[in-house]
Design an enzyme around this catalytic site. Structure first.
Site, PDB file in Angstrom:
ATOM      1  N   GLY A   1      12.644  19.041  -7.472  1.00  0.00           N
ATOM      2  CA  GLY A   1      13.040  17.920  -8.308  1.00  0.00           C
ATOM      3  C   GLY A   1      14.500  17.991  -8.711  1.00  0.00           C
ATOM      4  O   GLY A   1      15.225  16.988  -8.706  1.00  0.00           O
TER       5      GLY A   1
ATOM      6  N   ALA B   1       8.365  25.603  -7.167  1.00  0.00           N
ATOM      7  CA  ALA B   1       9.004  24.867  -6.075  1.00  0.00           C
ATOM      8  C   ALA B   1       9.070  23.375  -6.370  1.00  0.00           C
ATOM      9  O   ALA B   1      10.007  22.695  -5.934  1.00  0.00           O
ATOM     10  CB  ALA B   1       8.261  25.113  -4.765  1.00  0.00           C
ATOM     11  N   ASP B   2       8.095  22.850  -7.081  1.00  0.00           N
ATOM     12  CA  ASP B   2       8.142  21.432  -7.456  1.00  0.00           C
ATOM     13  C   ASP B   2       9.349  21.156  -8.339  1.00  0.00           C
ATOM     14  O   ASP B   2      10.066  20.168  -8.149  1.00  0.00           O
ATOM     15  CB  ASP B   2       6.863  21.037  -8.202  1.00  0.00           C
ATOM     16  CG  ASP B   2       5.644  20.977  -7.298  1.00  0.00           C
ATOM     17  OD1 ASP B   2       5.766  20.422  -6.192  1.00  0.00           O
ATOM     18  OD2 ASP B   2       4.590  21.476  -7.696  1.00  0.00           O
ATOM     19  N   TYR B   3       9.565  22.028  -9.314  1.00  0.00           N
ATOM     20  CA  TYR B   3      10.663  21.794 -10.246  1.00  0.00           C
ATOM     21  C   TYR B   3      12.019  22.020  -9.577  1.00  0.00           C
ATOM     22  O   TYR B   3      12.968  21.252  -9.806  1.00  0.00           O
ATOM     23  CB  TYR B   3      10.507  22.675 -11.481  1.00  0.00           C
ATOM     24  CG  TYR B   3       9.398  22.213 -12.395  1.00  0.00           C
ATOM     25  CD1 TYR B   3       9.564  21.089 -13.194  1.00  0.00           C
ATOM     26  CD2 TYR B   3       8.182  22.882 -12.453  1.00  0.00           C
ATOM     27  CE1 TYR B   3       8.547  20.645 -14.026  1.00  0.00           C
ATOM     28  CE2 TYR B   3       7.162  22.443 -13.283  1.00  0.00           C
ATOM     29  CZ  TYR B   3       7.349  21.324 -14.065  1.00  0.00           C
ATOM     30  OH  TYR B   3       6.342  20.884 -14.885  1.00  0.00           O
TER      31      TYR B   3
END
Length: 396
Positions: A173, A168-170
């Protein structure tokens, strides 16, 4: 010349989501100034595998092309320096909990007053509004809340991590990059920046194909299916005779007919057998068993060769060791070897590939505060004496 040359980005974030957006922008020419806490820096420096330089492999890889500046934003002098940087910035990226920037006197309205052309990207667990806005969260929580983790695992087993705990972070981003580029394009017409608001869970939820309309229309709640998928079969992972794994994806009837020929069982694709998709779905276990038995009778390379000869989408389930030996990865430069503070280091390459203005890796993650003096001198025009005084006072 790179596509984003002349764009200045201030990266105020921690860990991955917001900073990864800044990393991608930096790969295509943006000047990225990473603002970190004196003495501590971004938590990402300590997240992942430790190295001899004091920062982790994750930091070295994901903080490429950034200039590190230390500022104590709990000190008004540090906030004033940040205001001056914002006044000359095109993009500001933050992923604090909602309200933190406002407590510093650096909310959206204040940023607009400092520089009406600045674009503010705000990343948080649940977004800047709503009943959950103040709750903490990381990618794992986003995977759970979005519905993704519920789908990951075997039907009779517990939900599992869907591949990467940082997915989810990527994705957030990358959506941040989209938002920033859209806002930059709009600024070309309006002359004004805007605020981009992203929630970690939303970027995963957006990728879950027909989950929403299927529930709204039919009340269908998708459950865990292991390696299978919901609307087509065979579309799964299969073990080979030499105890390796391959993926086969037959997304329509013609593909299944090709697979049947590769199996030397063309009759399986007849209309009165498993040729129509509906017949395969009704006999999912039987179809998977037939394909699994065929795959299990041959070594992996022979299965892949037969599938590829028949134009059936198939591929190996690669470990990272397999990937390092794969000629496709080598040809595309998907992995790059670059100098770093611990010597040559293999890292993922730059995406996407552009024919005229390609991205590049200029350097890997810098030491904490490595560029503080250069930025304060070259951009904010502070004297060496002022910089020394601020450092002695713990502001830098």
């Amino acid at each position: 010349m790179q596509a984003l040359e002349g764009i200045r980005v201030l990266d105020l974030g921690n860990f991955i989501a917001g900073p990864f957006c800044a990393t991608v922008l930096g790969e295509f020419g943006a000047e990225v100034i990473k603002v970190e806490r004196p003495g501590a820096g971004d938590h990402l420096r300590r997240f992942g595998t430790d190295t001899d330089c004091g920062d982790t492999l994750v930091w070295l890889s994901e903080s490429r092309n950034k200039r590190s500046v230390t500022l104590d934003l709990g000190d008004e002098r540090g906030r004033q320096l940040l205001r001056e940087l914002i006044a000359g910035a095109d993009v500001v990226i933050e992923n604090f909990r909602p309200g933190v920037m406002e407590r510093w006197g650096l909310g959206w309205e204040e940023i607009q007053a400092l520089n009406p052309r600045t674009i503010l990207l705000r990343v948080s667990a649940y977004g800047q509004s709503g009943p959950y806005r103040d709750l903490p969260g990381f990618a794992r929580i986003a995977h759970a809340f979005s519905g993704l983790a519920y789908l990951a695992g075997e039907p009779d087993g517990p939900p599992v991590t869907p591949g990467s705990t940082s997915l989810a972070d990527y994705t957030t981003g990358l959506y941040g990059v989209i938002g920033v580029l859209l806002a930059l394009r709009a600024r070309d017409s309006t002359g004004r920046g805007q605020c981009v608001d992203l929630a970690l869970y939303e970027t995963i939820f957006r990728l879950l194909d027909e989950l929403v309309p299927a529930y709204q229309q039919y009340g269908y709640v998708r459950e865990r299916m292991g390696a299978d998928t919901v609307n087509v079969v065979p579309h799964s992972h299969y073990r080979t005779k030499d105890d390796r794994w391959i993926a086969i994806a037959c997304s329509h009837d013609d593909m299944f007919a090709r697979l049947a020929r590769a199996m030397d069982r063309p009759e399986l694709a007849a209309d009165d057998r498993f040729g129509p998709k509906e017949a395969r779905l009704a006999a999912r276990d039987e179809v998977n068993a037939l394909v699994g038995a065929w795959v299990g009778s041959l070594p992996r390379q022979e299965v892949l060769d037969r599938c590829r000869a028949a134009q059936v989408p198939a591929g190996p389930l690669n470990s990272i060791a397999d990937i390092f030996e794969d000629p496709q990865y080598a040809h595309r430069g998907t992995i790059r070897l670059h100098d770093s503070r611990i010597g040559p280091l293999a890292v993922p390459g730059v995406l996407p590939a552009l024919s005229e203005t390609p991205g590049e890796i200029r350097w890997l993650g810098p030491a904490l505060g490595a560029d503080t003096d250069a930025v304060l001198d070259g951009i904010l025009h502070r004297s060496p004496e002022d910089i020394a005084r601020l450092r002695d006072d713990g502001v830098l």
